[in-house]
Motif scaffolding. Structure first.
Motif, PDB file in Angstrom:
ATOM      1  N   THR B  68      24.544 -11.645   1.227  1.00  0.00           N
ATOM      2  CA  THR B  68      24.445 -11.058  -0.116  1.00  0.00           C
ATOM      3  C   THR B  68      25.396  -9.868  -0.228  1.00  0.00           C
ATOM      4  OG1 THR B  68      22.108 -11.673  -0.120  1.00  0.00           O
ATOM      5  CG2 THR B  68      22.828 -10.145  -1.841  1.00  0.00           C
ATOM      6  N   ALA B  69      25.354  -9.003   0.796  1.00  0.00           N
ATOM      7  CA  ALA B  69      26.219  -7.820   0.791  1.00  0.00           C
ATOM      8  C   ALA B  69      27.692  -8.230   0.787  1.00  0.00           C
ATOM      9  CB  ALA B  69      25.903  -6.934   2.002  1.00  0.00           C
ATOM     10  N   LEU B  72      28.626  -9.334  -2.666  1.00  0.00           N
ATOM     11  CA  LEU B  72      28.697  -8.207  -3.603  1.00  0.00           C
ATOM     12  C   LEU B  72      29.987  -7.414  -3.396  1.00  0.00           C
ATOM     13  CD1 LEU B  72      24.989  -6.944  -3.663  1.00  0.00           C
ATOM     14  CD2 LEU B  72      26.248  -8.010  -5.536  1.00  0.00           C
ATOM     15  N   VAL B  73      30.337  -7.190  -2.122  1.00  0.00           N
ATOM     16  CA  VAL B  73      31.585  -6.462  -1.839  1.00  0.00           C
ATOM     17  C   VAL B  73      32.791  -7.285  -2.312  1.00  0.00           C
ATOM     18  CG1 VAL B  73      33.045  -5.478  -0.022  1.00  0.00           C
ATOM     19  CG2 VAL B  73      30.584  -5.144   0.069  1.00  0.00           C
ATOM     20  N   SER B  75      32.837  -9.254  -4.831  1.00  0.00           N
ATOM     21  CA  SER B  75      32.910  -9.100  -6.284  1.00  0.00           C
ATOM     22  C   SER B  75      33.620  -7.792  -6.634  1.00  0.00           C
ATOM     23  CB  SER B  75      31.504  -9.087  -6.901  1.00  0.00           C
ATOM     24  OG  SER B  75      31.176 -10.369  -7.373  1.00  0.00           O
ATOM     25  N   PHE B  76      33.350  -6.763  -5.839  1.00  0.00           N
ATOM     26  CA  PHE B  76      34.002  -5.470  -6.060  1.00  0.00           C
ATOM     27  C   PHE B  76      35.518  -5.574  -5.834  1.00  0.00           C
ATOM     28  CE2 PHE B  76      35.525  -1.481  -4.095  1.00  0.00           C
ATOM     29  CZ  PHE B  76      35.441  -0.670  -5.216  1.00  0.00           C
ATOM     30  N   VAL B  79      37.039  -7.231  -8.774  1.00  0.00           N
ATOM     31  CA  VAL B  79      37.201  -6.310  -9.914  1.00  0.00           C
ATOM     32  C   VAL B  79      38.500  -5.516  -9.739  1.00  0.00           C
ATOM     33  CG1 VAL B  79      36.274  -4.214 -11.000  1.00  0.00           C
ATOM     34  CG2 VAL B  79      34.752  -6.113 -10.474  1.00  0.00           C
ATOM     35  N   LEU B  80      38.731  -5.069  -8.514  1.00  0.00           N
ATOM     36  CA  LEU B  80      39.967  -4.318  -8.237  1.00  0.00           C
ATOM     37  C   LEU B  80      41.187  -5.204  -8.469  1.00  0.00           C
ATOM     38  CD1 LEU B  80      39.090  -2.306  -4.990  1.00  0.00           C
ATOM     39  CD2 LEU B  80      39.055  -1.525  -7.356  1.00  0.00           C
ATOM     40  N   VAL B  82      41.526  -7.682 -10.541  1.00  0.00           N
ATOM     41  CA  VAL B  82      41.751  -7.834 -11.983  1.00  0.00           C
ATOM     42  C   VAL B  82      42.445  -6.581 -12.526  1.00  0.00           C
ATOM     43  CG1 VAL B  82      40.607  -8.080 -14.232  1.00  0.00           C
ATOM     44  CG2 VAL B  82      39.830  -9.448 -12.297  1.00  0.00           C
ATOM     45  N   ARG B  83      42.002  -5.424 -12.050  1.00  0.00           N
ATOM     46  CA  ARG B  83      42.592  -4.161 -12.476  1.00  0.00           C
ATOM     47  C   ARG B  83      44.090  -4.126 -12.100  1.00  0.00           C
ATOM     48  NH1 ARG B  83      40.726   1.072 -13.127  1.00  0.00           N
ATOM     49  NH2 ARG B  83      42.220   2.678 -12.548  1.00  0.00           N
ATOM     50  N   LEU B 188      35.853 -13.851 -13.421  1.00  0.00           N
ATOM     51  CA  LEU B 188      34.618 -14.194 -14.136  1.00  0.00           C
ATOM     52  C   LEU B 188      33.856 -15.278 -13.380  1.00  0.00           C
ATOM     53  CD1 LEU B 188      35.824 -14.227 -17.863  1.00  0.00           C
ATOM     54  CD2 LEU B 188      34.357 -12.539 -16.756  1.00  0.00           C
ATOM     55  N   HIS B 191      32.364 -13.834 -10.051  1.00  0.00           N
ATOM     56  CA  HIS B 191      31.174 -13.002 -10.282  1.00  0.00           C
ATOM     57  C   HIS B 191      29.966 -13.870 -10.625  1.00  0.00           C
ATOM     58  CE1 HIS B 191      33.719  -9.634  -9.916  1.00  0.00           C
ATOM     59  NE2 HIS B 191      34.327  -9.790 -11.068  1.00  0.00           N
ATOM     60  N   PHE B 192      30.223 -14.947 -11.377  1.00  0.00           N
ATOM     61  CA  PHE B 192      29.125 -15.847 -11.733  1.00  0.00           C
ATOM     62  C   PHE B 192      28.521 -16.464 -10.469  1.00  0.00           C
ATOM     63  CE2 PHE B 192      27.664 -20.185 -12.317  1.00  0.00           C
ATOM     64  CZ  PHE B 192      26.624 -19.971 -13.195  1.00  0.00           C
ATOM     65  N   ASP B 194      28.523 -15.249  -7.583  1.00  0.00           N
ATOM     66  CA  ASP B 194      27.802 -14.143  -6.960  1.00  0.00           C
ATOM     67  C   ASP B 194      26.404 -14.014  -7.581  1.00  0.00           C
ATOM     68  OD1 ASP B 194      27.165 -11.867  -5.588  1.00  0.00           O
ATOM     69  OD2 ASP B 194      28.635 -10.577  -6.557  1.00  0.00           O
TER      70      ASP B 194
END
Lengths: 107, 211
Positions: B68-69, B72-73, B75-76, B79-80, B82-83, B188, B191-192, B194
């Protein structure tokens, strides 16, 4: 980050979150994972366990949708789509629950 | 810039919003796909809580918490990515795409280890035809487990394939030609997948603790 936006689709600049916001979201998500595990270890009725586990998972899902998937910055049509998926999913699960809870003994 | 903009769209923002709309439509039906699997689980959980009590604790919740961790990481890092894609920062984009894919691979390696462990102990979903009509038992529990986690793992695998393709595309071109929209769309989806795991984890792995 304002919630009261007009329905116009977001520009690419708007959907890119601040790194700090993403870090906070990640820490909250990891903390909630630890909370789920801790709650699972407690002596509680099965229904409370199921409710707590799914409730925390739902909160995590909302956090991912809004902070990682920038749902809050999308236009109204995307919100309607996301919501319709959720409503259909809930309808299916709720009616299945009604069915299985009102059946007689398994046979 | 122009390379990324396709025919019916007037500008990048228009294209981005349309792709986001398409992805959300796709994800809404994906939610229903996993919903069907979850309905399978709910039905068994309500009608046969005893199989969850009996076999639930043979799943390794510690490993699943680590998984799980890891997701989650990942996904983080997505996000970066995409940025960095929107800002056309080529090198950080390559690193974050690679990190996301690597975390996905780490997830699958743990999953494979878990599957091998269960098969070794005879905990497989393979139905014994002689036992049809009997009460739900080990095969039923591991049937739910393998079907739900299996379809989730396939989604992670598909995500890794797309991330690798993005990496190759970014790698083979200059920063000015980075197309951010496919990175956002992949994000997207990632993340889904996730989110699906966030429900699978307590539903399957933590339930054995209750009993």
């Amino acid at each position: 980050m304002s919630e009261t936006r007009e329905a116009a689709p977001a520009t690419s600049a708007e959907i890119v979150p601040e790194i700090r916001t993403s870090v906070v979201a990640l820490v909250v998500l990891l903390t909630l994972t630890a909370v789920t595990v801790a709650v699972a270890m407690l002596e509680l009725p099965a229904s409370v366990h199921a409710g707590a586990a799914m409730g925390i998972a739902a909160v995590k899902a909302v956090l991912v949708a809004f902070y990682f998937m920038h749902l809050g910055h999308e236009g109204r049509v995307v919100h309607v789509l996301a919501l319709s998926g959720l409503v259909l999913l809930a309808t299916m699960i709720v009616f299945i629950l009604i069915d299985v809870f009102t059946r007689g003994p398994v046979g | 810039m122009s390379e990324c903009l396709h025919e019916p769209f007037r500008d990048q923002d228009h294209q981005r919003a349309s792709v986001a709309l398409g992805m959300w439509a796709f994800l809404a039906q994906e939610a229903l796909f996993f919903g069907v699997l979850f309905a399978f689980y709910v039905n068994l959980r309500v009608r046969h809580p005893e199989i969850f009590a009996q076999y639930g604790h043979s799943l390794d919740w510690r490993l699943a918490a680590v998984m799980t961790a890891v997701l989650l990481v990942s996904s983080f890092t997505m996000v970066l990515a995409v940025r960095f894609a929107f800002r056309k920062q080529r090198r950080p984009l390559l690193w974050t795409l690679a990190a996301t894919a690597a975390l996905g691979v780490a997830f699958l390696v743990m999953k494979a280890g878990e599957y091998a462990h269960h098969f070794e102990r005879g905990e497989s979903p393979v139905i014994d035809l002689g036992g049809i009509g009997a009460e739900p038992g080990l095969q039923t529990f591991f049937g739910v487990y393998f079907v739900i986690t299996g379809f989730h793992a396939l989604h992670v695998l598909a995500g890794i394939a797309v991330l690798s393709w993005l990496w190759i595309r970014v790698r083979s071109g200059p920063a000015a030609e980075i197309c951010a929209t496919p990175v956002m769309a992949t994000g997207l989806y990632w993340h889904f997948v996730d989110i699906v795991w966030l429900f699978v984890f307590p539903a399957l792995y933590l339930i054995g603790r209750v009993a």
